[in-house]
Design an enzyme around this catalytic site. Structure first.
Site, PDB file in Angstrom:
ATOM      1  CB  CYS A 166      -0.918  -0.014   1.207  1.00 45.81           C
ATOM      2  SG  CYS A 166      -1.840  -1.539   1.260  1.00 45.81           S
ATOM      3  CD  GLU A 167       4.795   3.087   1.510  1.00 38.88           C
ATOM      4  OE1 GLU A 167       5.114   4.171   0.983  1.00 38.88           O
ATOM      5  OE2 GLU A 167       5.061   2.771   2.670  1.00 38.88           O
TER       6      GLU A 167
END
Ligand code: LLP
Length: 417
Positions: A343-344
């Site tokens: 999640c980046e």
């Protein structure tokens, strides 16, 4: 080392598809033959001058890789007690270990003294005194060299430049002189050399020669003061080809360095990491999900920035190639961003690559043998990859894939009352 047989990518004599089937993905896969060839090429290039290659353990510290290099007679450049322990476990000779790093802790210095390493590369006045004190308390004599920061620009990524005044490494040539004089007066120290390391992924010869010139003027000044050195350590940093870089040809490097020595008797020491292992390794990954919007096509693979952080951290470019080439009639080539499931937004392995992709395809990310697995983490509670060593027709798992249980093996919950 990598070649295709009927469209299938092989490392030495083993199909990478077979490796993925046997060991799963994501997996780092290394070629023992390529590591041996790179080490040997460096060693042979310097055959005209006494030298020692101290492989920089940080580039890839898997025990099987260290074992391969130890068997070739390599020395090792370490930056921690953990790396020294690895070298010992892999059968390396502590007598050919040099210890670099700006923040050596007492236990690490004591461990290195106990193992009689060949040299501490000292990076500050405070460290010099700390080593002298610890050696004195254990009746040891610590062999030392001072790491000089020659203030030359290696023209590489700013995060991996180390030989500029603004960097935290080493001491200036002037300060080095004072430190050598201080060291000469301390009974628990033995001056054996001088050291410098100006950066990593350097593709020009000039910065190395400029650094050497500065180091040699110091060597001459020291000699005038009756301080003689046994070796000159020029560090690592020789760049490799990831894309279209033209690396320094090792024979050319060796002849230029030896010529610049102008007959001086000191042996030469080097600490190469990347050039020994980078192009000996690939990261195998499987395409999990394909998704597109009006702007972009994303291939979400099962490897991520936690496995290979170089693209996210340094905007590094690494080649991505399908493990099996497709027949005509496969889905047309398109531009893809190869991204991980983390999640980046920074979680990408490659951007804008023309590929024909389908879900479940196997990809190889090339040049992943250096600063790959060693920089991996468990971010997003992802077990770290397996590591596999290929040797001729054989392939061995040299690090098991972590399990979910491994992720919290060292954690505990607070007591419940
Ligand atoms: N010696 C010292 C003191 C070093 O600090 C280094 C690397 C080396 C030798 C080996 O340098 P090499 O021959 O591998 O260039 N993570 C970065 C590279 C960091 C290099 C740190 N020091 C990357 O992935 O590009």
């Amino acid at each position: 080392m990598l070649h295709r047989i009927e469209g299938d990518l092989h490392m030495e004599q083993v199909s990478l598809r077979k490796i993925a089937e046997t060991h799963g993905t994501p997996s780092f896969v290394y070629s023992e033959g390529a590591i041996t060839a790179a080490y040997q090429a460096f060693h042979d290039a310097f055959s005209m001058h006494p030298h020692r290659i101290c492989y920089a353990v940080k580039a890839n510290s898997n025990l099987a890789i260290l074992q391969t290099l130890a068997a070739l007679g390599s020395g090792f450049d370490i930056v921690s007690g953990g790396e020294l322990a690895r070298v010992l476990r892999a059968g390396g000779d502590p007598g050919s270990v040099v210890f670099s790093g700006v923040g050596k802790q007492d236990w690490e210095i004591l461990f290195a003294l106990e193992q009689h390493i060949s040299c501490f590369n000292v990076e500050s006045a405070s460290e010099l005194r700390r080593i002298a004190r610890l050696a004195a308390t254990t009746d040891a004599i610590a062999p030392i060299s001072i790491r000089v920061n020659p203030d030359v620009d290696p023209n590489t990524h700013p995060y991996i430049s180390t030989g500029l005044k603004e960097n935290k490494f080493g001491v200036s040539v002037e300060d080095a002189m004072t430190l050598y004089q201080e060291a000469a007066g301390l009974d628990s120290l033995k001056i054996v050399g001088v050291d410098c390391h100006i950066g990593s992924q350097i593709t020009e010869l000039t910065p190395f020669l400029d650094a050497l010139t500065r180091v040699l003027s110091l060597v001459d000044e020291l000699e005038a003061q009756a301080i003689t050195l046994e070796h000159i350590d020029l560090g690592g940093g020789i760049g490799v080809q990831y894309r279209d870089e033209v690396p320094i040809e090792i024979g050319h490097f060796a002849s230029a360095i030896v010529q610049a020595m102008s007959g001086r008797p000191q042996s030469l020491m080097f600490e190469p990491g990347r050039m020994i292992v980078a192009n000996a390794g690939v990261l195998l990954t499987t395409v999990n999900t394909l998704k597109s919007n009006n702007e972009k096509n994303f291939a979400v693979v099962d490897a991520a920035m936690n496995d290979l952080i170089r693209p996210a951290l340094y905007s590094a470019w690494q080649e991505v190639t399908p493990v099996t080439l497709k027949d005509d009639g496969a889905s047309p080539e398109r531009h893809w961003d190869i991204v991980g499931p983390i999640c980046e937004t920074g979680d990408f392995l490659a951007k804008d690559r023309m590929l024909s992709l389908e879900e479940d395809d196997l990809l190889a990310i090339l040049s992943a043998g250096a600063y790959g697995f060693v920089m991996s983490s468990n971010y997003n509670s992802r077990p770290r990859s397996a590591e596999v060593l290929v040797s001729g027709q054989e392939h061995y798992c040299v690090r098991k894939r972590e399990t979910i249980e491994d992720l919290f093996a060292l954690e505990s919950m607070k007591p419940v009352s």
